[in-house]
Design a protein around this motif. Structure first.
Motif, PDB file in Angstrom:
ATOM      1  N   GLY A  65       0.833  -1.229   0.042  1.00  0.00           N
ATOM      2  CA  GLY A  65       0.103   0.060  -0.112  1.00  0.00           C
ATOM      3  C   GLY A  65       0.806   1.148   0.060  1.00  0.00           C
ATOM      4  O   GLY A  65       0.569   2.341  -0.619  1.00  0.00           O
ATOM      5  N   MET A  66       1.796   1.173   0.816  1.00  0.00           N
ATOM      6  CA  MET A  66       2.897   2.482   0.962  1.00  0.00           C
ATOM      7  C   MET A  66       3.321   2.800  -0.638  1.00  0.00           C
ATOM      8  O   MET A  66       3.624   3.684  -0.849  1.00  0.00           O
ATOM      9  N   PRO A  70       0.685   7.445  -3.965  1.00  0.00           N
ATOM     10  CA  PRO A  70       1.351   8.613  -4.534  1.00  0.00           C
ATOM     11  C   PRO A  70       1.752   9.768  -3.506  1.00  0.00           C
ATOM     12  O   PRO A  70       3.089  10.402  -3.903  1.00  0.00           O
ATOM     13  N   ALA A  71       1.475   9.773  -2.246  1.00  0.00           N
ATOM     14  CA  ALA A  71       1.835  10.972  -1.400  1.00  0.00           C
ATOM     15  C   ALA A  71       2.830  10.314  -0.466  1.00  0.00           C
ATOM     16  O   ALA A  71       3.526  11.033   0.142  1.00  0.00           O
ATOM     17  N   ALA A  72       3.320   9.051  -0.628  1.00  0.00           N
ATOM     18  CA  ALA A  72       4.279   8.758   0.073  1.00  0.00           C
ATOM     19  C   ALA A  72       5.844   9.238  -0.166  1.00  0.00           C
ATOM     20  O   ALA A  72       6.019   9.352  -1.468  1.00  0.00           O
ATOM     21  N   GLU A  73       6.579   9.517   0.840  1.00  0.00           N
ATOM     22  CA  GLU A  73       7.850  10.178   0.407  1.00  0.00           C
ATOM     23  C   GLU A  73       8.918   9.127  -0.263  1.00  0.00           C
ATOM     24  O   GLU A  73       8.591   7.795   0.062  1.00  0.00           O
ATOM     25  N   PRO A  74       9.597   9.482  -1.101  1.00  0.00           N
ATOM     26  CA  PRO A  74      10.389   8.583  -1.874  1.00  0.00           C
ATOM     27  C   PRO A  74      11.212   7.635  -0.998  1.00  0.00           C
ATOM     28  O   PRO A  74      11.798   6.619  -1.196  1.00  0.00           O
ATOM     29  N   LYS A  77       9.583   4.748   0.394  1.00  0.00           N
ATOM     30  CA  LYS A  77       9.196   3.871  -0.745  1.00  0.00           C
ATOM     31  C   LYS A  77      10.557   2.929  -0.771  1.00  0.00           C
ATOM     32  O   LYS A  77      10.321   2.080  -1.023  1.00  0.00           O
ATOM     33  N   GLU A  78      11.789   3.514  -0.721  1.00  0.00           N
ATOM     34  CA  GLU A  78      12.964   2.845  -0.854  1.00  0.00           C
ATOM     35  C   GLU A  78      13.038   1.902   0.043  1.00  0.00           C
ATOM     36  O   GLU A  78      13.522   0.756  -0.064  1.00  0.00           O
ATOM     37  N   MET A  79      12.550   2.037   1.306  1.00  0.00           N
ATOM     38  CA  MET A  79      12.718   1.558   2.435  1.00  0.00           C
ATOM     39  C   MET A  79      11.571   0.282   2.356  1.00  0.00           C
ATOM     40  O   MET A  79      11.987  -0.806   2.537  1.00  0.00           O
ATOM     41  N   ALA A  80      10.403   0.662   1.852  1.00  0.00           N
ATOM     42  CA  ALA A  80       9.368  -0.439   1.735  1.00  0.00           C
ATOM     43  C   ALA A  80       9.935  -1.271   0.795  1.00  0.00           C
ATOM     44  O   ALA A  80       9.528  -2.575   0.919  1.00  0.00           O
TER      45      ALA A  80
END
Length: 361
Positions: A65-66, A70-74, A77-80
């Protein structure tokens, strides 16, 4: 393995909670508490495996989901992405572990076992090899912390045994030894062979789950009991009293002879123990044939006429023909400790076959 549904996982965890609640009731009788405790002990590891699968799946859902937010910080997202890869690598193993715990268990797995070793083709050399196998199982039993008790033995004149029966008690004995049943073949130069030629001989092994008195009710009228003087090799009398016992089970024709003890009473008790175990195995075989729809696993049926393993002394190797496994450690295997590698491989193959059966179902 991903076919294990969330509903199934929820029902397993709910069952554990239900049992825990039932055990805390004040009006439980001791018998009810013992039964509930056994059920709880059986489901607890399954529930733990189910909980781990549910946790990993839930984490994966949140992380996915993360990644699609689209509002999640880059940086998040990398960590996810890193965590998603980690969970995707761990989830199949967790699902497989749960599937293994959900496999139907052989009800006899936790029982003690009756081990029967008999010399087959090969004369004196076969009897010597039967003795080698008996010692191998005795040493393996000692390694496992089991109690190994020789029930009866018919020694051959050159050493070894024409046949021997032992009782093995401990944790998970039958589960570990049940794939040992069958024909064991040996290839070696006999000690009595002056020409140095390699001979092939064989011994048969049968591993039966030991029966309790509650499993098999034996009616006295179904038994014919004969007593006589026991004899040793060559037919000489080794006892001056009628202590040897032969029990014939009239409905099945099974015959058990026991003469190792000096007491007729002890010989009769041991003979009844062996008879009860053989009758229990007959009933297990009957039930198994009724469920003939179940396919044979690769490790075989445990049929004593089936050649399962070859011990090649000149090459120092042991080959299990059912799983095409060859180990160049014959000495360690016959000494006992090395047998565990074969036992574990056979158990793993059986598990894999049954898991494949679940997937096909």
């Amino acid at each position: 393995m991903s076919g294990i549904s969330s509903e199934r996982i929820a029902s397993i965890e709910a069952r554990k909670q239900e049992l825990a609640s039932a055990m805390s009731r004040a009006d439980l009788s001791p018998d009810e508490f013992v039964k509930l405790s056994k059920d709880y002990a059986a489901i607890e590891p399954v529930a733990a495996a189910a909980r781990e699968v549910r946790r990993l799946r839930a984490e994966l859902e949140v992380l996915n989901g993360m990644l699609h937010d689209p509002a999640a910080e880059p940086e998040l997202k990398e960590m996810a992405e890193v965590e998603v890869e980690d969970i995707r690598s761990r989830l199949p193993e967790a699902e497989r572990a749960l599937a293994v715990k959900l496999l139907p268990r052989d009800a006899a797995d936790d029982r003690a076992a009756m081990l029967e070793v008999r010399a087959g083709t090969g004369g004196d050399e076969a009897a010597l090899f039967a003795g080698d196998l008996l010692r191998m199982y005795q040493r393996y039993s000692e390694e496992q912390g089991w109690r190994f008790e020789l029930i009866s033995a018919s020694a051959s004149e050159v050493g070894g045994y024409k046949e021997a029966v032992a009782s093995i008690n401990g944790t998970g004995v039958f589960a570990k030894l049940k794939f040992e049943s069958g024909v064991h073949r040996v290839q070696r130069v006999p000690a009595t062979e002056s020409g140095g030629r390699i001979h092939t001989s064989a011994a048969t092994v049968a591993v039966l789950p030991e029966a309790e008195e509650v499993d098999v009710q034996i009616d006295d009228k179904d038994l014919r009991i004969d007593v006589y003087r026991s004899s040793g090799p060559g037919g000489q009398s080794v006892n001056t009293t009628d202590s040897a016992v032969r029990i014939t089970h009239l409905p099945t024709g099974l015959v058990v002879i026991q003469q190792d003890e000096k007491s007729q009473h002890k010989n009769k008790a041991k003979a009844l123990k062996v008879l009860r175990t053989r009758l229990f195995e007959l009933e297990r075989e009957r039930l198994a044939s009724e469920r003939a729809g179940a396919r044979k696993s690769m490790v075989g049926s445990g049929d004593r006429s089936e050649r399962i393993r070859t011990y090649n002394f000149p090459q120092g190797r042991v080959t299990d023909h059912r799983i095409n496994l060859t180990l160049h450690k014959l000495d360690q295997i016959l000494e006992g400790p090395g047998l565990d590698e074969l036992v574990s491989a056979l158990s793993a193959e059986d598990e894999a076959q049954r898991l494949a059966g679940l997937d096909e179902a």
